[in-house]
Design an enzyme around this catalytic site. Structure first.
Site, PDB file in Angstrom:
ATOM      1  N   ASP A  36       0.802  -1.403   0.013  1.00 18.70           N
ATOM      2  CA  ASP A  36       0.058   0.000   0.014  1.00 18.70           C
ATOM      3  C   ASP A  36       0.931   1.444  -0.038  1.00 18.70           C
ATOM      4  O   ASP A  36       1.769   1.393   1.032  1.00 18.70           O
ATOM      5  CB  ASP A  36      -0.976  -0.144   1.269  1.00 18.70           C
ATOM      6  CG  ASP A  36      -2.198   0.794   1.209  1.00 18.70           C
ATOM      7  OD1 ASP A  36      -1.700   2.191   0.681  1.00 18.70           O
ATOM      8  OD2 ASP A  36      -3.238   0.524   1.607  1.00 18.70           O
ATOM      9  N   ASP A  37       0.848   2.085  -1.086  1.00 19.09           N
ATOM     10  CA  ASP A  37       1.645   3.251  -1.153  1.00 19.09           C
ATOM     11  C   ASP A  37       2.991   3.213  -1.148  1.00 19.09           C
ATOM     12  O   ASP A  37       3.678   3.876  -0.980  1.00 19.09           O
ATOM     13  CB  ASP A  37       1.276   4.279   0.233  1.00 19.09           C
ATOM     14  CG  ASP A  37       0.045   4.757   0.096  1.00 19.09           C
ATOM     15  OD1 ASP A  37      -1.057   4.187  -0.684  1.00 19.09           O
ATOM     16  OD2 ASP A  37      -0.530   5.286   1.126  1.00 19.09           O
ATOM     17  N   CYS A  76      -6.003   3.947  -3.391  1.00 22.04           N
ATOM     18  CA  CYS A  76      -6.419   2.424  -3.298  1.00 22.04           C
ATOM     19  C   CYS A  76      -7.699   1.990  -3.270  1.00 22.04           C
ATOM     20  O   CYS A  76      -7.814   0.926  -3.974  1.00 22.04           O
ATOM     21  CB  CYS A  76      -6.124   2.071  -1.603  1.00 22.04           C
ATOM     22  SG  CYS A  76      -6.659   3.544  -0.323  1.00 22.04           S
ATOM     23  N   ARG A  80      -7.725  -1.152  -6.269  1.00 20.95           N
ATOM     24  CA  ARG A  80      -8.119  -2.483  -5.696  1.00 20.95           C
ATOM     25  C   ARG A  80      -9.262  -3.088  -6.452  1.00 20.95           C
ATOM     26  O   ARG A  80      -9.367  -4.449  -6.825  1.00 20.95           O
ATOM     27  CB  ARG A  80      -8.125  -2.587  -4.294  1.00 20.95           C
ATOM     28  CG  ARG A  80      -6.865  -2.226  -3.492  1.00 20.95           C
ATOM     29  CD  ARG A  80      -7.054  -1.947  -2.114  1.00 20.95           C
ATOM     30  NE  ARG A  80      -5.777  -1.518  -1.404  1.00 20.95           N
ATOM     31  CZ  ARG A  80      -4.867  -2.234  -0.685  1.00 20.95           C
ATOM     32  NH1 ARG A  80      -5.073  -3.254  -0.734  1.00 20.95           N
ATOM     33  NH2 ARG A  80      -3.934  -1.679  -0.465  1.00 20.95           N
ATOM     34  N   LYS A 134      -5.555  -6.226   3.747  1.00 22.32           N
ATOM     35  CA  LYS A 134      -6.509  -5.073   3.615  1.00 22.32           C
ATOM     36  C   LYS A 134      -7.247  -5.131   2.324  1.00 22.32           C
ATOM     37  O   LYS A 134      -7.037  -5.331   1.412  1.00 22.32           O
ATOM     38  CB  LYS A 134      -5.572  -3.580   3.339  1.00 22.32           C
ATOM     39  CG  LYS A 134      -6.510  -2.599   3.236  1.00 22.32           C
ATOM     40  CD  LYS A 134      -5.569  -1.347   2.844  1.00 22.32           C
ATOM     41  CE  LYS A 134      -6.345  -0.150   2.257  1.00 22.32           C
ATOM     42  NZ  LYS A 134      -5.339   0.930   1.817  1.00 22.32           N
ATOM     43  N   HIS A 136     -10.799  -2.994   1.435  1.00 21.83           N
ATOM     44  CA  HIS A 136     -11.078  -1.544   1.147  1.00 21.83           C
ATOM     45  C   HIS A 136     -11.948  -1.621  -0.200  1.00 21.83           C
ATOM     46  O   HIS A 136     -11.818  -0.544  -0.739  1.00 21.83           O
ATOM     47  CB  HIS A 136      -9.787  -0.699   0.942  1.00 21.83           C
ATOM     48  CG  HIS A 136      -9.783   0.762   1.200  1.00 21.83           C
ATOM     49  ND1 HIS A 136      -9.066   1.496   1.759  1.00 21.83           N
ATOM     50  CD2 HIS A 136     -11.032   1.268   1.729  1.00 21.83           C
ATOM     51  CE1 HIS A 136      -9.229   2.794   1.907  1.00 21.83           C
ATOM     52  NE2 HIS A 136     -10.526   2.539   2.019  1.00 21.83           N
ATOM     53  N   SER A 159      -8.346   0.864   5.106  1.00 18.49           N
ATOM     54  CA  SER A 159      -6.895   1.249   5.742  1.00 18.49           C
ATOM     55  C   SER A 159      -6.843   1.170   7.250  1.00 18.49           C
ATOM     56  O   SER A 159      -7.488   1.619   7.979  1.00 18.49           O
ATOM     57  CB  SER A 159      -6.490   2.714   5.073  1.00 18.49           C
ATOM     58  OG  SER A 159      -6.295   2.516   3.633  1.00 18.49           O
ATOM     59  N   HIS A 225       1.648   2.518   3.865  1.00 17.08           N
ATOM     60  CA  HIS A 225       0.690   3.483   4.087  1.00 17.08           C
ATOM     61  C   HIS A 225       0.636   4.045   5.561  1.00 17.08           C
ATOM     62  O   HIS A 225       0.988   3.070   6.338  1.00 17.08           O
ATOM     63  CB  HIS A 225      -0.932   2.862   3.939  1.00 17.08           C
ATOM     64  CG  HIS A 225      -1.900   3.753   3.839  1.00 17.08           C
ATOM     65  ND1 HIS A 225      -2.276   4.593   5.010  1.00 17.08           N
ATOM     66  CD2 HIS A 225      -2.884   4.175   2.889  1.00 17.08           C
ATOM     67  CE1 HIS A 225      -3.117   5.472   4.864  1.00 17.08           C
ATOM     68  NE2 HIS A 225      -3.569   4.920   3.477  1.00 17.08           N
ATOM     69  N   ASP A 296      -0.300  -1.022  -4.603  1.00 15.96           N
ATOM     70  CA  ASP A 296      -1.712  -0.184  -5.029  1.00 15.96           C
ATOM     71  C   ASP A 296      -1.693   1.158  -5.825  1.00 15.96           C
ATOM     72  O   ASP A 296      -2.449   1.472  -6.710  1.00 15.96           O
ATOM     73  CB  ASP A 296      -2.635  -0.645  -4.078  1.00 15.96           C
ATOM     74  CG  ASP A 296      -2.500   0.662  -2.679  1.00 15.96           C
ATOM     75  OD1 ASP A 296      -1.141   1.129  -2.604  1.00 15.96           O
ATOM     76  OD2 ASP A 296      -3.328   0.664  -2.223  1.00 15.96           O
ATOM     77  N   ASN A 297      -0.585   1.653  -5.492  1.00 17.60           N
ATOM     78  CA  ASN A 297      -0.405   3.173  -5.992  1.00 17.60           C
ATOM     79  C   ASN A 297       1.012   3.580  -5.512  1.00 17.60           C
ATOM     80  O   ASN A 297       1.702   3.002  -5.101  1.00 17.60           O
ATOM     81  CB  ASN A 297      -1.519   4.150  -5.707  1.00 17.60           C
ATOM     82  CG  ASN A 297      -1.719   4.154  -4.497  1.00 17.60           C
ATOM     83  OD1 ASN A 297      -2.711   3.729  -3.988  1.00 17.60           O
ATOM     84  ND2 ASN A 297      -1.001   4.635  -3.610  1.00 17.60           N
ATOM     85  N   LYS A 311       1.302   9.404  -4.987  1.00 24.39           N
ATOM     86  CA  LYS A 311      -0.010   8.898  -4.788  1.00 24.39           C
ATOM     87  C   LYS A 311      -0.873   9.882  -5.091  1.00 24.39           C
ATOM     88  O   LYS A 311      -0.773  11.206  -4.510  1.00 24.39           O
ATOM     89  CB  LYS A 311      -0.084   8.242  -3.355  1.00 24.39           C
ATOM     90  CG  LYS A 311      -1.560   8.115  -2.871  1.00 24.39           C
ATOM     91  CD  LYS A 311      -1.570   7.710  -1.436  1.00 24.39           C
ATOM     92  CE  LYS A 311      -2.934   7.189  -1.001  1.00 24.39           C
ATOM     93  NZ  LYS A 311      -3.075   7.082   0.288  1.00 24.39           N
TER      94      LYS A 311
END
Length: 475
Positions: A36-37, A76, A80, A134, A136, A159, A225, A296-297, A311
């Site tokens: 994540d991130d 996110c 996703r 996670k 989301h 998150s 994240h 994810d990004n 992001k």
């Protein structure tokens, strides 16, 4: 033969010769590890000098680095949703939350159960499916992973910063963070220092328990994240001043100090990847398991060098992410694959490998990229579209990337172009050459107009519930 394998065999007979071939023991186990991130440069095998990722580097040496790999959004929830369904988020009304850019606690919106996910496609083909991390894509019972194709789920509905310690808690009024096992909340506000470790342990356990049947394992880590957390073994090398400040943290999470834990959070993620790979090998599955690692990004705390943006941005650093794929004997080893591929491609690609059928009643934007991954073909994508929320911000075709000046929410008016970049010679999007190539601008603007028209004609709604309530600890 267990029930799941019987189901897979029956499905294979129905699907004909291709599926029968895929139903042989050679069809692969499939593992997606998603962070994540984590930015484009937040791996040492992608040039990062601020991190050290020996296990992922080893994975890259034994497989391929995908250097033109895109998420369908720079945030996110939409990214996703695209990963799970193979569709641009706007096509399935998941480009924006109900009242915020991403879904929140007790949200009335979620991924429509009528959508078909990777997990559902593979489960229908006889795979056992597990997710640890996670989600989301909606926290109401109708939207949870167990309703979207996963046999097992242990993780967070969103998150880990959607919790009462959020810096804007006065505004959001978030409830306690729920940790779920299946659809049951088993803890509230779990110690985030141990999330990477706990999800890794469950992933390894899943591999051990299902080594004798085909499986799909999805490990979407909540980190890096913010706020950043690491377990005690990975804190030992953190600066004493940081450890001293965090020792006085109390009930209020010190987001600012925790940004200094980035390297150590990446260390633990790298360890986690190693644990999964070691479990695959220890259980005799190495030659029949495809593993892909990606994010994810783009980064919030990390780096995306040499890309511009981070992001939330539709410059390359937002949706273009590091990706490493490994399958010994199938994926070329030690190779840099620079063909344009996307997370949306994973659904049709995995379906092909598993001998599964894709739904024929809907548009799926992803393509089967297996021939590209093994080096036999070039990218199947003539264009790639960059969205931020519901607005189409840019388009890429080959080496050319056109940024648009206005969002697409301005009716039927075509937005003017603002910048054109040659990504082959200018990966950092520094030199605007729009005045030099009017013919390219015209071609890409026409591609935008055509795609937006097709999307409007073939889009599907998200799902909503009345009177949503935050998830609560089981009594």
């Amino acid at each position: 033969m267990n029930t799941r394998n019987i189901v897979g065999l029956i499905a294979s007979v129905c699907w004909g010769a291709t599926a029968l071939l895929a139903a042989s023991p050679a069809r692969p186990n499939i593992v997606i590890i998603l962070t994540d991130d984590q930015g484009y440069a937040d791996l040492s095998c992608f040039g990062g000098t601020h991190v050290n990722t020996p296990r992922i580097d080893q994975m890259a040496a034994e497989g391929s680095r995908l250097t033109n790999f895109y998420m369908a959004a720079p945030l996110c929830t939409p990214s996703r949703a695209a990963l799970m369904t193979g569709c641009y988020p706007r096509r399935i009304d998941m480009a924006y939350g109900s009242d915020f850019a991403v879904l929140l606690a007790g949200d009335r919106k979620g991924l429509n159960p009528e959508e078909v996910t990777i997990a559902e496609v593979l489960r229908e083909a006889g795979y056992v499916t597990g997710m640890f991390g996670k989600w989301h894509l909606g926290d109401q019972p109708e939207f949870l992973p167990t309703r979207q194709g996963f046999d097992e789920f242990f993780g967070l509905p969103y998150s880990h910063d959607i919790h009462p310690q959020h810096p804007r808690q006065d505004h959001f009024q978030f409830p306690p963070l729920p940790l779920l096992d299946g659809e049951t909340v088993v803890e509230q506000d779990p110690d985030a220092d141990y999330l990477t470790k706990r999800f890794t342990q469950r992933a390894v356990q899943f591999i051990e328990q299902h080594k004798d049947e085909p499986f799909f394992l999805y490990v979407p880590h909540p980190l890096p994240h913010g706020p950043l957390h690491v377990s005690p073994p990975f804190m030992k090398d953190a600066p004493d001043a940081v450890k001293a400040k965090l020792a006085k943290e109390g009930k209020r999470v010190d987001y600012r100090t925790r940004t200094k834990l980035f390297k150590y959070a990446i260390d633990e993620i790298d360890w986690s990847v190693g644990q999964v790979l070691d479990a695959i090998k220890a259980n005799g599955l190495d030659e029949n398991t495809l593993v892909i690692f990606t994010s994810d990004n783009g980064p919030a705390t990390g780096k995306a060098h040499p890309l511009r943006g981070k992001k939330g941005s539709t410059f390359e650093g937002g949706p273009r992410v590091p990706a490493v794929i490994r399958w010994p004997g199938k994926i070329p080893a030690g190779r840099e694959n620079d063909e344009l591929m996307t997370a949306m491609d994973l659904l049709p690609t995995f379906a092909g490998l598993a001998g599964a059928e894709l739904p024929a009643d809907r548009i799926i934007d992803g393509k089967d990229i297996w021939p590209v991954l093994i080096g036999n073909e070039t990218s199947p994508h003539d264009t790639f579209f960059y969205y931020r929320d519901n607005d189409l911000k840019a388009v890429r075709s080959g080496k050319w990337k056109l940024h648009l000046a206005l969002p697409q929410s301005n009716g039927d008016k075509s937005p003017p172009a603002s910048a054109l970049y040659d990504l082959e010679s200018d990966i950092g999007e520094k030199r605007n050459v729009i005045a030099e190539h009017p013919e390219v601008v015209s071609r890409l603007r026409a591609a935008v107009e055509a795609f937006e028209k097709r999307l409007a004609e073939n889009s599907r709604p998200a799902a909503f519930v009345d009177a949503p309530t935050p998830l609560k600890l089981a009594k």
